[in-house]
Design a protein around this motif. Structure first.
Motif, PDB file in Angstrom:
ATOM      1  N   ARG A  73      20.260  63.642  -0.515  1.00 19.50           N
ATOM      2  CA  ARG A  73      20.460  63.545   0.929  1.00 19.50           C
ATOM      3  C   ARG A  73      21.712  62.746   1.277  1.00 19.50           C
ATOM      4  N   GLU A  74      21.784  61.485   0.826  1.00 20.27           N
ATOM      5  CA  GLU A  74      22.929  60.649   1.185  1.00 20.27           C
ATOM      6  C   GLU A  74      23.442  59.834  -0.002  1.00 20.27           C
ATOM      7  N   GLY A  75      22.518  59.291  -0.782  1.00 21.14           N
ATOM      8  CA  GLY A  75      22.898  58.666  -2.047  1.00 21.14           C
ATOM      9  C   GLY A  75      23.780  57.435  -1.941  1.00 21.14           C
TER      10      GLY A  75
ATOM     11  N   THR B 213      26.134  63.618 -13.192  1.00 21.29           N
ATOM     12  CA  THR B 213      25.023  63.063 -12.413  1.00 21.29           C
ATOM     13  C   THR B 213      25.508  62.368 -11.141  1.00 21.29           C
TER      14      THR B 213
ATOM     15  N   SER C 160      15.260  56.282   3.329  1.00 21.66           N
ATOM     16  CA  SER C 160      15.165  57.510   2.550  1.00 21.66           C
ATOM     17  C   SER C 160      13.772  58.138   2.695  1.00 21.66           C
TER      18      SER C 160
ATOM     19  N   LYS D 120      11.558  57.096  -3.779  1.00 24.27           N
ATOM     20  CA  LYS D 120      12.895  57.060  -3.172  1.00 24.27           C
ATOM     21  C   LYS D 120      13.779  55.918  -3.671  1.00 24.27           C
TER      22      LYS D 120
ATOM     23  N   ASN E 220      14.676  57.585  -8.887  1.00 22.22           N
ATOM     24  CA  ASN E 220      14.021  58.078 -10.094  1.00 22.22           C
ATOM     25  C   ASN E 220      14.631  59.393 -10.593  1.00 22.22           C
ATOM     26  N   THR E 221      14.876  60.321  -9.673  1.00 25.56           N
ATOM     27  CA  THR E 221      15.401  61.640 -10.066  1.00 25.56           C
ATOM     28  C   THR E 221      16.791  61.503 -10.691  1.00 25.56           C
TER      29      THR E 221
ATOM     30  N   HIS F 198       5.348  57.616 -10.004  1.00 26.91           N
ATOM     31  CA  HIS F 198       5.516  56.588  -8.970  1.00 26.91           C
ATOM     32  C   HIS F 198       4.291  55.693  -8.893  1.00 26.91           C
TER      33      HIS F 198
ATOM     34  N   TYR G   4      19.249  50.506  -8.595  1.00 23.58           N
ATOM     35  CA  TYR G   4      19.942  51.661  -8.012  1.00 23.58           C
ATOM     36  C   TYR G   4      21.367  51.261  -7.630  1.00 23.58           C
TER      37      TYR G   4
ATOM     38  N   ARG H 115      15.210  49.623  -5.842  1.00 24.13           N
ATOM     39  CA  ARG H 115      16.257  49.810  -4.840  1.00 24.13           C
ATOM     40  C   ARG H 115      15.920  48.931  -3.650  1.00 24.13           C
TER      41      ARG H 115
HETATM   42  S1  PPS Z   1      11.415  60.633  -5.269  1.00 25.51           S
HETATM   43  O1  PPS Z   1      11.237  61.843  -4.425  1.00 25.51           O
HETATM   44  O2  PPS Z   1      10.515  59.563  -4.783  1.00 25.51           O
HETATM   45  O3  PPS Z   1      11.254  60.908  -6.690  1.00 25.51           O
HETATM   46  O4  PPS Z   1      12.892  60.139  -4.958  1.00 25.51           O
HETATM   47  P1  PPS Z   1      13.886  59.370  -5.943  1.00 25.51           P
HETATM   48  O5  PPS Z   1      14.486  60.347  -6.857  1.00 25.51           O
HETATM   49  O6  PPS Z   1      13.229  58.168  -6.535  1.00 25.51           O
HETATM   50  O7  PPS Z   1      14.989  58.854  -4.927  1.00 25.51           O
HETATM   51  C1  PPS Z   1      15.670  59.746  -4.055  1.00 25.51           C
HETATM   52  C2  PPS Z   1      16.921  59.046  -3.570  1.00 25.51           C
HETATM   53  O8  PPS Z   1      17.893  59.002  -4.632  1.00 25.51           O
HETATM   54  C3  PPS Z   1      19.089  59.631  -4.169  1.00 25.51           C
HETATM   55  N1  PPS Z   1      19.835  60.244  -5.261  1.00 25.51           N
HETATM   56  C4  PPS Z   1      21.002  59.771  -5.716  1.00 25.51           C
HETATM   57  N2  PPS Z   1      21.719  58.696  -5.361  1.00 25.51           N
HETATM   58  C5  PPS Z   1      22.898  58.497  -6.024  1.00 25.51           C
HETATM   59  N3  PPS Z   1      23.377  59.318  -6.965  1.00 25.51           N
HETATM   60  C6  PPS Z   1      22.691  60.402  -7.352  1.00 25.51           C
HETATM   61  N4  PPS Z   1      23.156  61.205  -8.279  1.00 25.51           N
HETATM   62  C7  PPS Z   1      21.439  60.668  -6.716  1.00 25.51           C
HETATM   63  N5  PPS Z   1      20.508  61.640  -6.823  1.00 25.51           N
HETATM   64  C8  PPS Z   1      19.546  61.366  -5.930  1.00 25.51           C
HETATM   65  C9  PPS Z   1      18.573  60.654  -3.162  1.00 25.51           C
HETATM   66  O9  PPS Z   1      19.611  61.183  -2.383  1.00 25.51           O
HETATM   67  C10 PPS Z   1      17.568  59.799  -2.401  1.00 25.51           C
HETATM   68  O10 PPS Z   1      18.180  58.788  -1.600  1.00 25.51           O
HETATM   69  P2  PPS Z   1      18.687  59.027  -0.092  1.00 25.51           P
HETATM   70  O11 PPS Z   1      19.009  57.653   0.423  1.00 25.51           O
HETATM   71  O12 PPS Z   1      17.578  59.678   0.656  1.00 25.51           O
HETATM   72  O13 PPS Z   1      19.912  59.877  -0.170  1.00 25.51           O
END
Ligand code: PPS
Length: 273
Positions: free
Chosen positions: A229-231, A203, A114, A39, A42-43, A91, A169, A106
């Motif tokens: 989810r919220e970002g 992105t 998250s 969280k 990474n994605t 991870h 992040y 982060r």
């Molecule tokens: S995982 O499942 O562990 O691989 O999750 P990971 O991808 O590392 O982190 C997920 C959080 O990243 C947010 N996210 C983003 N934030 C900003 N911009 C973009 N484009 C974006 N894409 C994914 C995602 O919403 C998760 O954070 P939260 O706080 O839950 O929203």
């Protein structure tokens, strides 16, 4: 079964330790690991790298990520079939034999928020956020603690600065171009051929969410919720009670690492959108 047969050779150092743990055949000298505690974004970084490699004319879906920046454990066969310049998401904790690492970190307090929602969505945990931070982290057996993760990254940076790029992040949210350029350079991508504005657009959180709504994701198929989810950064300030913070700060190692990474400890409301 295959993994079982590799147990003895791995024990005697005949199989690369990281390859054994990640359940892939080998580590190549030009592999880049996209590494983070869960969280931490990474994605998002996988999408950024994917668009930098493939260009922005098309839409890259969550499922496409598995053939561009595949995840260890999930896409072993695909990873093993790639000959060179592989990007691999994990991870897991650090192994010295990772050749190159992009390490995403982060604010741990936002990570916890998250992670709480993620585990609730999967039904891995049910209960309040207060209960989660006290009892819910046991489920992350493979990944170690956030502290161990960060200490591994910082030690690697000190010992071997050329092989690791630390990506925050929050900085990525704040100054996309500077951070994305560093990622591209670290990956030896042809920066003259990357349209950074378009990569930023493709992105952005809203675009990724729309992409997920249109094309789906493994998470969405299983939970009926958005992975995107919220970002945001700083949401912990609206979630943690004073008791929760006091509980977290009992761990001096967490406090020390938050300070070292320049995350303020106080609960002023300064949400970055
Ligand atoms: S995982 O499942 O562990 O691989 O999750 P990971 O991808 O590392 O982190 C997920 C959080 O990243 C947010 N996210 C983003 N934030 C900003 N911009 C973009 N484009 C974006 N894409 C994914 C995602 O919403 C998760 O954070 P939260 O706080 O839950 O929203």
């Amino acid at each position: 079964m295959m993994q079982y047969l590799r147990l003895i050779p791995a024990k005697f150092g005949l199989i690369n330790k990281a390859a054994f743990h990640l359940q892939i055949k080998r580590i190549n000298p030009d592999d880049t690991f996209i590494l983070s505690y869960p969280k931490s974004g990474n994605t998002w970084v996988r999408f950024i790298i994917s668009y930098m490699i493939k260009g922005t004319d098309q839409t890259i879906t969550f499922d496409d990520l598995e053939t561009i920046v595949p995840e260890a454990y999930r896409s072993q066969d695909f990873i093993d079939s790639q000959k060179s310049n592989r990007f691999i998401k994990t991870h897991d904790l650090f192994f010295d034999d990772y050749p190159y690492i992009i390490y995403i970190y982060r604010d741990y307090r936002d990570v916890l928020v998250s992670l709480y929602h993620f585990q609730m969505a999967w039904n891995i945990f049910t209960g309040s956020f207060a209960q989660f931070i006290r009892h819910g982290l046991k489920n992350l057996h493979n990944h170690g603690t956030w502290q161990d993760h960060i200490k591994g990254a910082l030690a690697c940076k000190e010992k071997n600065p050329g092989k690791i790029l630390m990506v925050s992040y929050e900085k990525l949210l704040d100054d996309f171009y500077t951070e994305a350029l560093k990622i591209a350079q670290f990956c030896h991508l042809d920066i003259d051929n990357i349209d950074f504005d378009m990569v930023e657009q493709k992105t952005s959180f809203d675009e990724i969410k729309e992409n997920e709504n249109e094309n789906g994701s493994r998470f969405m198929r299983k939970t009926k919720q958005n992975f995107a989810r919220e970002g945001k950064a700083g949401v912990w300030k609206d979630v943690f009670t004073k008791d929760d913070l006091d509980y977290l700060y009992q761990d001096q190692e967490i406090v020390g690492l938050l300070k070292k990474l320049n995350y303020p400890l106080v609960q002023e409301k300064t949400v970055v959108i």
